[in-house]
Design a protein around this motif. Sequence first.
Motif, PDB file in Angstrom:
ATOM      1  N   VAL A   3       0.858  -1.190   0.000  1.00 45.53           N
ATOM      2  CA  VAL A   3       0.000   0.000   0.000  1.00 45.53           C
ATOM      3  C   VAL A   3       0.892   1.237   0.000  1.00 45.53           C
ATOM      4  O   VAL A   3       1.843   1.330   0.791  1.00 45.53           O
ATOM      5  N   LEU A   4       0.606   2.171  -0.885  1.00 44.06           N
ATOM      6  CA  LEU A   4       1.400   3.388  -1.005  1.00 44.06           C
ATOM      7  C   LEU A   4       0.600   4.589  -0.511  1.00 44.06           C
ATOM      8  O   LEU A   4      -0.596   4.703  -0.779  1.00 44.06           O
ATOM      9  N   SER A   5       1.296   5.479   0.181  1.00 40.13           N
ATOM     10  CA  SER A   5       0.674   6.706   0.671  1.00 40.13           C
ATOM     11  C   SER A   5       1.080   7.875  -0.213  1.00 40.13           C
ATOM     12  O   SER A   5       2.259   8.022  -0.565  1.00 40.13           O
ATOM     13  N   ARG A   6       0.128   8.702  -0.540  1.00 39.15           N
ATOM     14  CA  ARG A   6       0.448   9.871  -1.360  1.00 39.15           C
ATOM     15  C   ARG A   6       1.224  10.917  -0.577  1.00 39.15           C
ATOM     16  O   ARG A   6       1.749  11.869  -1.161  1.00 39.15           O
ATOM     17  N   THR A   7       1.338  10.764   0.739  1.00 38.83           N
ATOM     18  CA  THR A   7       2.055  11.746   1.546  1.00 38.83           C
ATOM     19  C   THR A   7       3.564  11.709   1.306  1.00 38.83           C
ATOM     20  O   THR A   7       4.281  12.601   1.760  1.00 38.83           O
ATOM     21  N   VAL A   8       4.051  10.706   0.581  1.00 39.24           N
ATOM     22  CA  VAL A   8       5.491  10.649   0.307  1.00 39.24           C
ATOM     23  C   VAL A   8       5.897  11.646  -0.769  1.00 39.24           C
ATOM     24  O   VAL A   8       7.091  11.868  -0.997  1.00 39.24           O
ATOM     25  N   ALA A   9       4.923  12.238  -1.448  1.00 38.28           N
ATOM     26  CA  ALA A   9       5.197  13.211  -2.502  1.00 38.28           C
ATOM     27  C   ALA A   9       4.315  14.431  -2.283  1.00 38.28           C
ATOM     28  O   ALA A   9       3.162  14.307  -1.848  1.00 38.28           O
ATOM     29  N   PRO A  10       4.803  15.623  -2.591  1.00 37.92           N
ATOM     30  CA  PRO A  10       3.982  16.828  -2.427  1.00 37.92           C
ATOM     31  C   PRO A  10       2.738  16.762  -3.308  1.00 37.92           C
ATOM     32  O   PRO A  10       2.769  16.159  -4.391  1.00 37.92           O
ATOM     33  N   PRO A  11       1.645  17.371  -2.881  1.00 38.74           N
ATOM     34  CA  PRO A  11       0.443  17.395  -3.708  1.00 38.74           C
ATOM     35  C   PRO A  11       0.721  18.051  -5.059  1.00 38.74           C
ATOM     36  O   PRO A  11       1.484  19.018  -5.153  1.00 38.74           O
ATOM     37  N   VAL A  12       0.126  17.510  -6.103  1.00 36.86           N
ATOM     38  CA  VAL A  12       0.219  18.095  -7.430  1.00 36.86           C
ATOM     39  C   VAL A  12      -1.137  17.904  -8.099  1.00 36.86           C
ATOM     40  O   VAL A  12      -1.765  16.858  -7.959  1.00 36.86           O
ATOM     41  N   ALA A  13      -1.594  18.927  -8.772  1.00 39.58           N
ATOM     42  CA  ALA A  13      -2.963  18.924  -9.298  1.00 39.58           C
ATOM     43  C   ALA A  13      -2.976  18.596 -10.794  1.00 39.58           C
ATOM     44  O   ALA A  13      -2.190  17.809 -11.293  1.00 39.58           O
ATOM     45  N   ASP A  14      -3.903  19.230 -11.506  1.00 41.06           N
ATOM     46  CA  ASP A  14      -4.109  19.014 -12.941  1.00 41.06           C
ATOM     47  C   ASP A  14      -4.475  17.564 -13.222  1.00 41.06           C
ATOM     48  O   ASP A  14      -5.420  17.070 -12.640  1.00 41.06           O
TER      49      ASP A  14
END
Length: 248
Positions: A54-65
């Motif tokens: 399971v991977l957490s998105r918190t390991v990378a800064p938020p990015v949109a688009d």
Amino acid sequence: MADVSYLVVDADTGEELASHEPDRVLRTASVAKVLVLSALARALEAGEVGSEEVLSRTVAPPVADSGLWHRMAVAELPVGDVALLVGAVSDNWATNVLVARLGLDAVNAFGLQHTALHDVVRDHRGPGDPPTLSTGTAREWVGVLVALHRRTWVSAAVSERVLGWLAAGVDHSLVASAFGLGGLDPLVGDAGLVNKTGTDSDVRCDIGLVTGSSRVAAYAGLGNGDPVDLVPRLRALGDRVRVLVGPG
């Protein structure tokens, strides 16, 4: 002035069907996310990444688009679902999470000379960052696609994983607009088409495999410049490919 490079080959025989400056190196935006998916598939098959991880998105800064994860409440997903977000909607945040897990060196370890992912996706690209997300050539991308079709892109298992993720792709707005999908639900995968697009303010690219009655074609159409010029030219390439492969 817009720059367009393209190559179309018969994916079974390797016969060149159409080309224009296929060795020209152009910016390719999200097309190089195919390399991220390939690196993940290779790591999964090698046991370097667990299929239940399971991977957490918190390991990378938020990015949109591009993508959906930045709109979703859930912060953790199984690794396969993270890959599916990339394949289906070119998800930027999911891409960066996979790059953080795998490393950029692994993403670019496929022996390609001019085709690479240079950085993570950024909302704003500063003077200290690589100037563009990715670059590549139509010839190298067609080579990747032919290998995927023949199930020789690393291995049969790796090829199957990558094709499975890409088959969920929903962007049929460029070359793929010609392939008879207009009457179908664009959210339903079509067995006759697997593609990946790349889009930036002055980038429009589309690479893929399309199956017709005559042959399976691997195509890559790469464009840099004014989208007002690029979009119709890439759609015209799709019309040409449709004739070359025959009706699906």
